[in-house]
Write a protein that holds these residues in place. Structure first.
Motif, PDB file in Angstrom:
ATOM      1  N   ARG A 263     -71.930  -9.943-115.838  1.00 33.69           N
ATOM      2  CA  ARG A 263     -70.413  -9.545-116.077  1.00 33.69           C
ATOM      3  C   ARG A 263     -69.614  -9.961-114.757  1.00 33.69           C
ATOM      4  O   ARG A 263     -68.355 -10.165-114.898  1.00 33.69           O
ATOM      5  CB  ARG A 263     -70.170  -8.088-116.549  1.00 33.69           C
ATOM      6  N   SER A 264     -70.243 -10.015-113.646  1.00 31.38           N
ATOM      7  CA  SER A 264     -69.434 -10.106-112.241  1.00 31.38           C
ATOM      8  C   SER A 264     -68.912 -11.757-112.379  1.00 31.38           C
ATOM      9  O   SER A 264     -67.979 -11.880-111.622  1.00 31.38           O
ATOM     10  CB  SER A 264     -70.394 -10.019-111.151  1.00 31.38           C
ATOM     11  N   ALA A 265     -69.383 -12.650-113.321  1.00 32.50           N
ATOM     12  CA  ALA A 265     -68.706 -13.661-113.275  1.00 32.50           C
ATOM     13  C   ALA A 265     -67.215 -13.600-113.475  1.00 32.50           C
ATOM     14  O   ALA A 265     -66.305 -14.408-112.880  1.00 32.50           O
ATOM     15  CB  ALA A 265     -69.306 -14.634-114.527  1.00 32.50           C
TER      16      ALA A 265
ATOM     17  N   GLY B 228     -75.615 -13.251-101.563  1.00 26.96           N
ATOM     18  CA  GLY B 228     -76.208 -12.282-102.534  1.00 26.96           C
ATOM     19  C   GLY B 228     -76.125 -12.804-103.940  1.00 26.96           C
ATOM     20  O   GLY B 228     -75.199 -12.501-104.982  1.00 26.96           O
ATOM     21  N   ALA B 229     -76.721 -14.105-104.142  1.00 29.00           N
ATOM     22  CA  ALA B 229     -76.233 -14.924-105.303  1.00 29.00           C
ATOM     23  C   ALA B 229     -77.128 -14.193-106.661  1.00 29.00           C
ATOM     24  O   ALA B 229     -76.551 -14.814-107.878  1.00 29.00           O
ATOM     25  CB  ALA B 229     -76.746 -16.330-105.145  1.00 29.00           C
ATOM     26  N   ALA B 230     -77.828 -13.631-106.747  1.00 25.03           N
ATOM     27  CA  ALA B 230     -78.794 -13.250-107.682  1.00 25.03           C
ATOM     28  C   ALA B 230     -77.808 -12.313-108.662  1.00 25.03           C
ATOM     29  O   ALA B 230     -77.253 -11.395-108.030  1.00 25.03           O
ATOM     30  CB  ALA B 230     -80.144 -12.386-107.500  1.00 25.03           C
ATOM     31  N   PRO B 231     -78.243 -12.386-109.944  1.00 21.91           N
ATOM     32  CA  PRO B 231     -78.769 -13.356-110.754  1.00 21.91           C
ATOM     33  C   PRO B 231     -78.172 -14.735-110.775  1.00 21.91           C
ATOM     34  O   PRO B 231     -78.616 -15.782-111.319  1.00 21.91           O
ATOM     35  CB  PRO B 231     -78.980 -12.797-112.056  1.00 21.91           C
TER      36      PRO B 231
ATOM     37  N   ASN C  96     -69.265 -13.544-100.545  1.00 26.69           N
ATOM     38  CA  ASN C  96     -70.034 -12.705-100.353  1.00 26.69           C
ATOM     39  C   ASN C  96     -69.931 -11.492-101.382  1.00 26.69           C
ATOM     40  O   ASN C  96     -69.111 -10.713-101.310  1.00 26.69           O
ATOM     41  CB  ASN C  96     -69.766 -12.057 -99.065  1.00 26.69           C
ATOM     42  N   ASP C  97     -70.889 -11.434-102.233  1.00 23.86           N
ATOM     43  CA  ASP C  97     -70.873 -10.290-103.193  1.00 23.86           C
ATOM     44  C   ASP C  97     -72.070  -9.383-102.867  1.00 23.86           C
ATOM     45  O   ASP C  97     -72.711  -8.650-103.784  1.00 23.86           O
ATOM     46  CB  ASP C  97     -71.117 -10.878-104.696  1.00 23.86           C
ATOM     47  N   MET C  98     -72.899  -9.406-101.620  1.00 29.08           N
ATOM     48  CA  MET C  98     -73.925  -8.881-101.264  1.00 29.08           C
ATOM     49  C   MET C  98     -73.770  -7.088-101.456  1.00 29.08           C
ATOM     50  O   MET C  98     -72.564  -6.741-101.142  1.00 29.08           O
ATOM     51  CB  MET C  98     -74.292  -9.083 -99.920  1.00 29.08           C
ATOM     52  N   ALA C  99     -74.920  -6.489-101.608  1.00 26.40           N
ATOM     53  CA  ALA C  99     -74.820  -5.060-101.869  1.00 26.40           C
ATOM     54  C   ALA C  99     -76.239  -4.514-101.579  1.00 26.40           C
ATOM     55  O   ALA C  99     -77.019  -4.783-101.979  1.00 26.40           O
ATOM     56  CB  ALA C  99     -74.467  -4.619-103.395  1.00 26.40           C
ATOM     57  N   PRO C 100     -76.150  -3.391-100.685  1.00 26.50           N
ATOM     58  CA  PRO C 100     -77.582  -2.793-100.195  1.00 26.50           C
ATOM     59  C   PRO C 100     -77.776  -2.086-101.457  1.00 26.50           C
ATOM     60  O   PRO C 100     -77.325  -1.542-102.275  1.00 26.50           O
ATOM     61  CB  PRO C 100     -77.348  -2.067 -99.056  1.00 26.50           C
TER      62      PRO C 100
ATOM     63  N   CYS D 103     -64.782 -11.379 -99.618  1.00 25.57           N
ATOM     64  CA  CYS D 103     -65.687 -10.668 -99.270  1.00 25.57           C
ATOM     65  C   CYS D 103     -65.964  -9.270-100.205  1.00 25.57           C
ATOM     66  O   CYS D 103     -64.741  -8.488 -99.744  1.00 25.57           O
ATOM     67  CB  CYS D 103     -65.603 -10.241 -97.811  1.00 25.57           C
ATOM     68  N   LYS D 104     -66.959  -8.789-100.580  1.00 21.17           N
ATOM     69  CA  LYS D 104     -67.144  -7.329-101.185  1.00 21.17           C
ATOM     70  C   LYS D 104     -67.051  -6.385-100.401  1.00 21.17           C
ATOM     71  O   LYS D 104     -67.801  -6.414 -99.415  1.00 21.17           O
ATOM     72  CB  LYS D 104     -68.210  -7.502-102.326  1.00 21.17           C
ATOM     73  N   PHE D 105     -66.498  -5.262-100.902  1.00 22.33           N
ATOM     74  CA  PHE D 105     -66.633  -4.100 -99.528  1.00 22.33           C
ATOM     75  C   PHE D 105     -66.281  -2.666-100.451  1.00 22.33           C
ATOM     76  O   PHE D 105     -66.001  -2.995-101.733  1.00 22.33           O
ATOM     77  CB  PHE D 105     -65.456  -4.012 -98.460  1.00 22.33           C
TER      78      PHE D 105
HETATM   79  C1  SAM Z   1     -74.122  -7.408-106.887  1.00 21.18           C
HETATM   80  S1  SAM Z   1     -75.405  -8.397-106.687  1.00 21.18           S
HETATM   81  C2  SAM Z   1     -74.748 -10.001-106.736  1.00 21.18           C
HETATM   82  C3  SAM Z   1     -74.403 -10.694-108.032  1.00 21.18           C
HETATM   83  C4  SAM Z   1     -73.670 -12.019-107.986  1.00 21.18           C
HETATM   84  N1  SAM Z   1     -72.779 -12.137-107.320  1.00 21.18           N
HETATM   85  C5  SAM Z   1     -73.917 -12.608-109.186  1.00 21.18           C
HETATM   86  O1  SAM Z   1     -72.561 -12.825-109.711  1.00 21.18           O
HETATM   87  O2  SAM Z   1     -74.934 -12.978-110.007  1.00 21.18           O
HETATM   88  C6  SAM Z   1     -75.556  -8.027-105.005  1.00 21.18           C
HETATM   89  C7  SAM Z   1     -77.073  -8.837-104.349  1.00 21.18           C
HETATM   90  O3  SAM Z   1     -76.872  -8.823-102.963  1.00 21.18           O
HETATM   91  C8  SAM Z   1     -78.508  -9.202-102.482  1.00 21.18           C
HETATM   92  N2  SAM Z   1     -78.666  -8.828-101.279  1.00 21.18           N
HETATM   93  C9  SAM Z   1     -78.460  -7.604-100.656  1.00 21.18           C
HETATM   94  N3  SAM Z   1     -78.769  -7.494 -99.266  1.00 21.18           N
HETATM   95  C10 SAM Z   1     -79.013  -8.862 -99.100  1.00 21.18           C
HETATM   96  C11 SAM Z   1     -79.406  -9.759 -98.010  1.00 21.18           C
HETATM   97  N4  SAM Z   1     -79.594  -8.894 -96.860  1.00 21.18           N
HETATM   98  N5  SAM Z   1     -79.666 -10.841 -97.960  1.00 21.18           N
HETATM   99  C12 SAM Z   1     -79.504 -11.532 -99.136  1.00 21.18           C
HETATM  100  N6  SAM Z   1     -79.213 -10.903-100.294  1.00 21.18           N
HETATM  101  C13 SAM Z   1     -78.872  -9.558-100.286  1.00 21.18           C
HETATM  102  C14 SAM Z   1     -79.040  -8.153-103.756  1.00 21.18           C
HETATM  103  O4  SAM Z   1     -80.359  -8.736-103.723  1.00 21.18           O
HETATM  104  C15 SAM Z   1     -78.366  -8.454-105.084  1.00 21.18           C
HETATM  105  O5  SAM Z   1     -79.069  -9.559-105.743  1.00 21.18           O
END
Ligand code: SAM
Length: 232
Positions: A47-49, A72-75, A145-149, A185-187
């Motif tokens: 859904r983030s698309a 933070g590209a997955a999926p 940047n959509d990364m999240a820990p 950049c996500k925050f």
């Molecule tokens: C919310 S998801 C991203 C969803 C993506 N934007 C999409 O539309 O498919 C956040 C991603 O950030 C990645 N992530 C977190 N820390 C990271 C790091 N240090 N390096 C690379 N990816 C990271 C996670 O593994 C996770 O898959």
């Protein structure tokens, strides 16, 4: 609002799969979420698309021919949007062909038009160097940047980890973002958001805070859109 059919489906599924209460709440939310449904209908990976689609529609950050880094590209939903908008597969023969590179700690299923660096930690300098090497002319027009820990449950700690990821992306921008470039950049709104915003203001001429409709209201997630990079 959950319809009667959705409620029945939810109870049957939750019972059959023996979900915990937290998992049941997640399932109920998924079943009633219009963006989850639209993502399925439009073949987006998640859904983030719709967050990126909305931001791009309003602010025009992705253009044919652009080079884009998806952190933070997955999926891969944001990469799907980026591949289409920058014409990375060359599907529009009249428009310039762009480039998309995505990086994530996790596996990312392959996507036509995108180069993925899965199982890669952006915090590692070697990963940043691989991204730079992959870019046409070594420069990007846009960094997403959509990364999240992984959430630890300790709010302060999670905020701090997210701030580290954002600062790392700012370091990457210094390495590879071309003059006039854009960073999205996500925050999570909170104690460190002012720090990140100030850093962005030093590096970019224009910084906006956005909350796209597809970003859940109950979430503290916000996006900083920083435009017109002042490359020194
Ligand atoms: C919310 S998801 C991203 C969803 C993506 N934007 C999409 O539309 O498919 C956040 C991603 O950030 C990645 N992530 C977190 N820390 C990271 C790091 N240090 N390096 C690379 N990816 C990271 C996670 O593994 C996770 O898959």
């Amino acid at each position: 609002m959950i319809s009667r059919v959705q409620r029945r489906l939810f109870h049957t599924t939750a019972e059959r799969l023996k979900k915990t209460p937290a998992e049941q709440r997640w399932l109920a939310r998924q079943l009633s979420d219009p963006y989850v449904k639209s993502a399925r209908q439009q073949n987006y990976r998640c859904r983030s698309a719709f967050k990126l689609l909305e931001i791009d529609e309003k602010h025009g950050i992705l253009q044919p021919g652009f080079s884009v880094i998806d952190c933070g590209a997955a999926p891969g939903a944001w990469s799907q949007v980026a591949v289409h908008r920058v014409n990375a597969t060359g599907s529009d023969p009249e428009a310039p062909v762009g480039f998309v590179v995505g990086v994530d700690l996790l596996h990312i299923p392959p996507l036509d038009g995108a180069l993925f660096l899965p199982h890669s930690d952006l915090l590692q300098p070697a990963v940043q160097a691989r991204i730079q090497e992959s870019l046409p002319a070594g420069e990007a027009h846009v960094i997403l940047n959509d990364m999240a820990p992984n959430a630890s449950g300790i709010r302060e700690l999670d905020q701090q980890r997210l701030a580290e990821l954002c600062l790392c992306v700012l370091g990457l921008a210094r390495m590879v973002l071309g003059p006039g470039g854009t960073l999205l950049c996500k925050f999570w709104d909170g104690v460190h958001s002012r720090l990140i915003q100030n850093r962005l203001t030093e590096l970019f001429r224009e910084v906006k805070t956005l909350k796209p409709r597809a970003s859940r209201k109950e979430s503290s997630e916000i996006y900083f859109l920083a435009k017109r990079y002042r490359k020194s």
